[in-house]
Design a protein around this motif. Structure first.
Motif, PDB file in Angstrom:
ATOM      1  N   UNK A  43      62.825   7.691  34.685  1.00  0.00           N
ATOM      2  CA  UNK A  43      64.065   8.270  34.161  1.00  0.00           C
ATOM      3  C   UNK A  43      63.833   8.836  32.772  1.00  0.00           C
ATOM      4  N   UNK A  44      64.742   9.680  32.334  1.00  0.00           N
ATOM      5  CA  UNK A  44      64.649  10.181  30.964  1.00  0.00           C
ATOM      6  C   UNK A  44      65.722   9.487  30.131  1.00  0.00           C
ATOM      7  N   UNK A  45      65.488   9.443  28.831  1.00  0.00           N
ATOM      8  CA  UNK A  45      66.431   8.848  27.888  1.00  0.00           C
ATOM      9  C   UNK A  45      67.388   9.943  27.438  1.00  0.00           C
ATOM     10  N   UNK A  46      68.631   9.847  27.849  1.00  0.00           N
ATOM     11  CA  UNK A  46      69.601  10.892  27.541  1.00  0.00           C
ATOM     12  C   UNK A  46      69.976  10.936  26.061  1.00  0.00           C
ATOM     13  N   UNK A  47      69.584   9.920  25.295  1.00  0.00           N
ATOM     14  CA  UNK A  47      69.820   9.928  23.854  1.00  0.00           C
ATOM     15  C   UNK A  47      68.684  10.613  23.092  1.00  0.00           C
ATOM     16  N   UNK A  48      67.587  10.900  23.769  1.00  0.00           N
ATOM     17  CA  UNK A  48      66.417  11.529  23.165  1.00  0.00           C
ATOM     18  C   UNK A  48      66.631  13.040  23.072  1.00  0.00           C
ATOM     19  N   UNK A  49      66.298  13.636  21.922  1.00  0.00           N
ATOM     20  CA  UNK A  49      66.504  15.078  21.714  1.00  0.00           C
ATOM     21  C   UNK A  49      65.716  15.929  22.705  1.00  0.00           C
TER      22      UNK A  49
END
Length: 140
Positions: A43-49
């Motif tokens: 998954x990706x971190x949705x808080x990461x730019x």
């Protein structure tokens, strides 16, 4: 084909199988691109730019594909209304644009489902939303 169409009209999500199949196919396709380093790992971190940038880029791809689909739709309508070709050429040119329109809409679906997956929205989330929305609107 008629039975499949009738079944879809009476149950647009085919008990969730249709949506699950689309998501499953997309995950398989994404895994191939991930293995080649062409997509970020899940998954990706949705808080990461960087992840947010990727989500925005995916939205841009959706808009681009929709614009291409609209071009083919407009071209088909233009040909239909003007009828400047022979009947055979007329039909062939319209069908060519409608085939291209279909291809672009499939691309839109591909990017939308990819966007949902990277945004942590899955087929069961979508079905849950639709079910609750239909109930709120008074449909079963």
């Amino acid at each position: 084909m008629e039975n499949a169409t009738s079944e879809l009209k009476s149950n647009p999500f085919n008990g969730g199988k249709l949506m699950a199949g689309i998501f499953s196919y997309q995950v398989n396709l994404m895994n191939q691109y991930i293995e080649k380093g062409m997509l970020p790992k899940l998954p990706i971190d949705l808080d990461d730019r960087q992840s947010q940038k990727f989500i925005r880029e995916t939205m841009g791809w959706i808009v681009e594909e929709l614009a291409e689909a609209m071009e083919h739709w407009d071209a088909a309508i233009e040909i239909f209304l003007n009828q400047v070709y022979t009947e055979k050429e007329h039909k062939e040119k319209i069908l060519e644009h409608l085939e291209n329109l279909t291809e672009e809409l499939v691309d839109v679906l591909h990017f939308y489902v990819e966007l949902f997956i990277y945004s942590h929205i899955w087929d069961d989330d979508m079905l849950g939303y639709y079910s609750s929305h239909l109930k709120m609107e008074g449909y079963d």
